[in-house]
Design a protein around this motif. Structure first.
Motif, mmCIF file in Angstrom:
data_model
loop_
_atom_site.group_PDB
_atom_site.id
_atom_site.type_symbol
_atom_site.label_atom_id
_atom_site.label_comp_id
_atom_site.label_asym_id
_atom_site.label_seq_id
_atom_site.Cartn_x
_atom_site.Cartn_y
_atom_site.Cartn_z
ATOM 1 N N LYS B 188 0.748 -1.219 -0.048
ATOM 2 C CA LYS B 188 -0.021 0.068 -0.099
ATOM 3 C C LYS B 188 0.816 1.180 -0.201
ATOM 4 O O LYS B 188 0.566 2.256 -0.633
ATOM 5 C CB LYS B 188 -0.832 0.038 1.433
ATOM 6 N N GLU B 189 1.868 1.087 0.694
ATOM 7 C CA GLU B 189 2.831 2.567 0.948
ATOM 8 C C GLU B 189 3.933 2.406 -0.148
ATOM 9 O O GLU B 189 4.828 3.167 -0.294
ATOM 10 C CB GLU B 189 3.294 2.603 2.318
ATOM 11 N N ASP B 243 -4.440 -11.551 -2.217
ATOM 12 C CA ASP B 243 -5.200 -10.565 -2.980
ATOM 13 C C ASP B 243 -5.114 -9.138 -2.616
ATOM 14 O O ASP B 243 -4.942 -8.963 -1.150
ATOM 15 C CB ASP B 243 -6.616 -10.798 -2.953
ATOM 16 N N GLY B 244 -5.185 -8.069 -3.253
ATOM 17 C CA GLY B 244 -5.380 -6.758 -2.877
ATOM 18 C C GLY B 244 -3.868 -6.290 -2.352
ATOM 19 O O GLY B 244 -4.072 -5.512 -1.050
ATOM 20 N N ASN B 246 -1.798 -4.154 -3.411
ATOM 21 C CA ASN B 246 -1.828 -2.780 -3.389
ATOM 22 C C ASN B 246 -2.468 -2.070 -2.480
ATOM 23 O O ASN B 246 -2.603 -0.847 -2.163
ATOM 24 C CB ASN B 246 -2.225 -2.311 -4.550
ATOM 25 N N SER B 247 -3.651 -2.479 -1.672
ATOM 26 C CA SER B 247 -4.231 -2.063 -0.540
ATOM 27 C C SER B 247 -3.912 -2.541 0.682
ATOM 28 O O SER B 247 -4.738 -2.248 1.691
ATOM 29 C CB SER B 247 -5.846 -1.888 -1.009
ATOM 30 N N GLN B 393 3.495 -0.478 -7.875
ATOM 31 C CA GLN B 393 1.691 -0.906 -7.821
ATOM 32 C C GLN B 393 1.503 -0.708 -9.284
ATOM 33 O O GLN B 393 0.424 -1.508 -9.607
ATOM 34 C CB GLN B 393 1.323 0.343 -7.086
ATOM 35 N N SER B 397 -0.678 -3.557 -11.255
ATOM 36 C CA SER B 397 -1.954 -3.752 -11.942
ATOM 37 C C SER B 397 -1.803 -3.670 -13.394
ATOM 38 O O SER B 397 -2.831 -3.567 -14.128
ATOM 39 C CB SER B 397 -2.419 -2.216 -11.404
#
Lengths: 329, 416
Positions: B188-189, B243-244, B246-247, B393, B397
């Motif tokens: 995320k960061e 999963d996820g 990036n968040s 990131q 994606s």
């Protein structure tokens, strides 16, 4: 102009009041005007200086603590960072800013906020209307809607981080009804809308209260009359309520815009850290990163100056809008 | 009668002067230390040990520890350096933080010669061949794995994969048997890529390329450098990550995924947080393993990526550098560092400390310190790391190609 105002109005008020008392006898008026003349003759200089002395503290505070630092900051933005610390670099920082895709993205996001603004104002407006029209349970809704407004952005962000996690409850609910999971905070096309949505959720309670206060001044007989004439609910809202509340609506517009541009930092910091892919940068977050993380204070000053100019333009536009609306009303 | 009074006053005068004024110990008989650790309960016994050790050598010198808040630390220190007076002994983070401020510090090579062999992590406190601080802890990026998941998948937990292909096969077996993913990744960061780069680079770059990278001669056109970022993208595309990613926050959501058995591996830290002691609490110490980086390209020799974490330096304005250096030596004595290891769970710079009670993971880490090398991401500027976070990131994606990402990183790295 406001500086010169108080003495004349104070002086003119007195004859006015004595004039009103004239029928009760002339002696009163004479003694009143005599006192007035003595004051004008005896202390003209003190009278002239008094207003300046009285406003001096306020002006000094503004000049020393606001305008002077502002000038220093703007001046600092024309110097360099790191190796070039302290040397004048002209417009280099500004050129670098506008070449930086991250800063351009931050400005684009400001534009997005302006576009979303009507929605952010319409939501509390509509909900306040329903409460005003006494839908079932309106007392409960009134307190429930205001509740998020007392939470700090950090707490709100932490709550929604949990709710909106990829394996979190919201996606579980979506999965149960057969809709694929959405990466609310990890998809660059979605994340900004998510954060703005949460911001609106967290702050619309204030706007709702302002709207309810506006409704208190609304003439109930107008709504009643429209109802008797057979107007539908949308017609009542559009043709009766909205025009009567135009000043309230404009006030909410201004405060919501200011809130969006200046108080999203906490949410951004907790929920996305400006990501994913830099898609949720706003100018204030960019300033913080450049100054605190990347050790570029002069570049951050340049970004601050740009943000200041944007706020100035937006603020002036809104003030002129308000003035025009005030004259019409 | 009056003579007694005068004598008494004189004695009292001497007594009060002994503190602030000069005594044989040198620097006013008082040393001031700045740090951000001495206020923590877990560091209390460490400070006690160090003080006791120093008191044996210089009983007439008092030591004052001033605990500063970490988020203000370098700002306050900057003000002290500007004014040319302040603490005698200063705690620093290794790398850029100390290298940017060596003008205010005393080279300590002459005083610390005896500690050279006993302690590790000197590079992070060295600039232009001179050493400015003595390392206290080490920070690095071991690859931790969950032995329970290996057992459930029918794999031998004592022999994790040596090559990348075997590693991917093992991961497929684990996911099939347990549903757990291969890597717990929090990006995320944008920190995930930093850990990935440092954790896996020794299995991808040749030793020559690796040394050149940390030495500042980075060849961004090398196929092996490009391979790092291809692997990052591959791991995402093949579903090796949770999963996820990036968040998911690295601190501490990704570590929580690993601790709760939802992922088999995580590239973590050695000290402070996200490290062997944290993981041992949940997975139990004997089910936590540490493995070498899987070998991706031929010629690569896996090594533990680590640097000096924090260390004590001596300010150049101190009155008697010898006394201050002795305090630094006391702060890095084996007894003191043993107490720090036991109290805070940090991997101390002293390689002679007995860590056998901490479980196999910490024993493996300490055994690899001798052959370890500096972590590759630490060599990059904060601006390049910031860019790398965003590009990583985008790679996950799919909105940027590996070639484009490497090109941008090369430009940023070469610019500053």
């Amino acid at each position: 102009m406001p500086i010169a105002n108080p003495p004349p109005s104070a002086r003119s008020a007195e004859p006015g009041r004595t004039g009103g008392a004239a029928p009760s006898g002339q002696g009163v008026r004479r003694s009143g005007s005599g006192r007035d003349q003595r004051r004008a003759v005896g202390r003209p200089r003190a009278d002239r200086l008094a207003p300046y002395v009285l406003v001096a503290p306020a002006v000094l505070v503004i000049v020393v603590l606001r305008l002077w630092p502002l000038l220093l900051g703007a001046n600092f933005s024309f110097t360099g960072d790191g190796q070039r610390n302290g040397t004048t670099v002209g417009l280099d920082n500004y050129l670098e800013l506008f070449r930086d895709p991250l800063f351009r993205g931050a400005l684009r996001n400001v534009g997005l906020l302006v576009l979303i603004l009507p929605v952010a104002v319409a939501i509390p407006g509509l909900l306040a209307t329903f409460i005003h029209l006494r839908v079932p349970g309106h007392r409960l809704y009134r307190s429930v809607y205001f509740f998020p407004a007392v939470l700090s952005p950090v707490i709100v962000g932490a709550i929604f981080n949990l709710l909106l996690a990829f394996d979190g409850p919201l996606n579980a609910v979506l999965g149960a009804v057969g809709i694929g999971p959405v990466d609310w905070l990890g998809d660059p096309d979605v994340a900004m809308f998510t954060v703005v949505g949460v911001h609106v959720w967290a702050t619309f309670g204030m706007a709702l209260v302002v709207f309810l206060a506006g409704f208190a001044t609304l003439d109930a007989t107008l709504v009643e009359a429209a109802r008797v004439d057979g107007a539908s609910l949308p017609q009542i809202i559009w043709h009766v309520i909205a025009p009567s509340l135009i000043r309230t609506i404009q006030f909410v517009f201004v405060t919501t815009m200011i809130g969006m541009l200046t108080s999203m930092f906490g949410l951004l910091y907790v929920m996305t850290s400006g990501g994913p892919e830099g898609s949720t940068y706003l100018p204030e977050y960019y300033i913080w990163v450049q100054q605190g993380q990347l050790n570029r204070p002069a570049l951050a000053s340049a970004a601050s100056t740009v943000l200041f100019l944007i706020m100035l333009v937006v603020g002036l536009l809104q003030i002129s809008l308000l003035r025009r609306a005030g004259r019409e009303a | 009668m009056s003579a007694v009074l005068v004598a008494g006053l004189a004695l009292a005068g001497c007594g009060s002067a002994a503190g602030p004024r000069s005594t044989p110990g040198g620097s006013d008989g008082r040393l001031v230390v700045w740090d951000w650790k001495s206020g923590e309960p877990s560091a209390a016994s460490y400070i006690e040990q160090a003080k006791a050790d120093f008191a044996k050598k210089h009983p007439d010198v008092t030591v004052d520890f001033v605990n500063q808040p970490f988020d203000q630390y370098y700002t306050l220190l900057g003000a002290a350096i500007q004014s040319g007076k302040g603490p005698d002994v200063i705690l620093f983070n290794g790398g850029g933080q100390i290298r940017d401020r060596v003008d205010a510090l005393m080279p300590l090579d002459d005083y610390l010669a005896e500690d050279r062999q006993r302690l590790a992590g000197w590079d992070a406190f060295t600039r232009d061949g001179r050493t400015y601080a003595s390392p206290v802890t080490l920070q690095g990026h071991p690859i931790y794995y969950n032995k329970t998941l290996y057992e459930k998948a029918g794999l031998d937990p004592a022999n994790p994969a040596m090559t990348w292909d075997e590693f991917v096969d093992d991961c497929a077996a684990i996911t099939k048997a347990t549903g757990a993913r291969c890597f717990a990744l929090g990006n995320k960061e944008g920190y995930g890529i930093q850990f990935f780069l440092s954790g896996l680079a020794s299995g991808i770059l040749t030793p020559q390329e690796y040394d050149a990278w940390v030495g500042g001669k980075r060849d961004w056109t090398s196929p092996n450098v490009k391979r790092i970022f291809e692997l990052w993208k591959e791991a995402g595309d093949k579903g090796l990550n949770n999963d996820g990613a990036n968040s998911t926050a690295m601190f501490n959501d990704s570590f929580a995924l690993f601790q709760s058995g939802k992922a088999a591996h995580v590239i973590g830290l050695m000290s402070d947080v996200g490290h062997w002691r944290d993981f041992s609490e949940f997975l139990t110490a004997d089910k936590l393993g540490v493995m070498d980086a899987p070998v991706v390209s031929s010629g690569a020799i896996p090594s533990l990526p680590y640097d000096g974490g924090i260390g004590y330096a001596v300010a150049k304005w101190t009155k008697d550098p010898k006394v201050a250096a002795d305090l630094v030596r006391s702060l890095t004595s084996t007894d003191a560092l043993s107490a720090f290891y036991a109290g805070a769970g940090a991997i101390a710079s002293d390689t002679t400390i007995d860590v056998s009670g901490g479980g196999p993971a910490v024993a493996t880490i300490v055994s690899k310190i001798k052959t370890g090398k500096p972590a590759p991401h630490v060599a990059l500027s904060s601006k390049t790391l910031d860019l790398m976070g965003r590009l990583s990131q985008q790679l996950l994606s799919g909105s940027v190609t590996v070639d484009e990402a490497v090109k941008q990183l090369a430009a940023s790295d070469q610019a500053g």
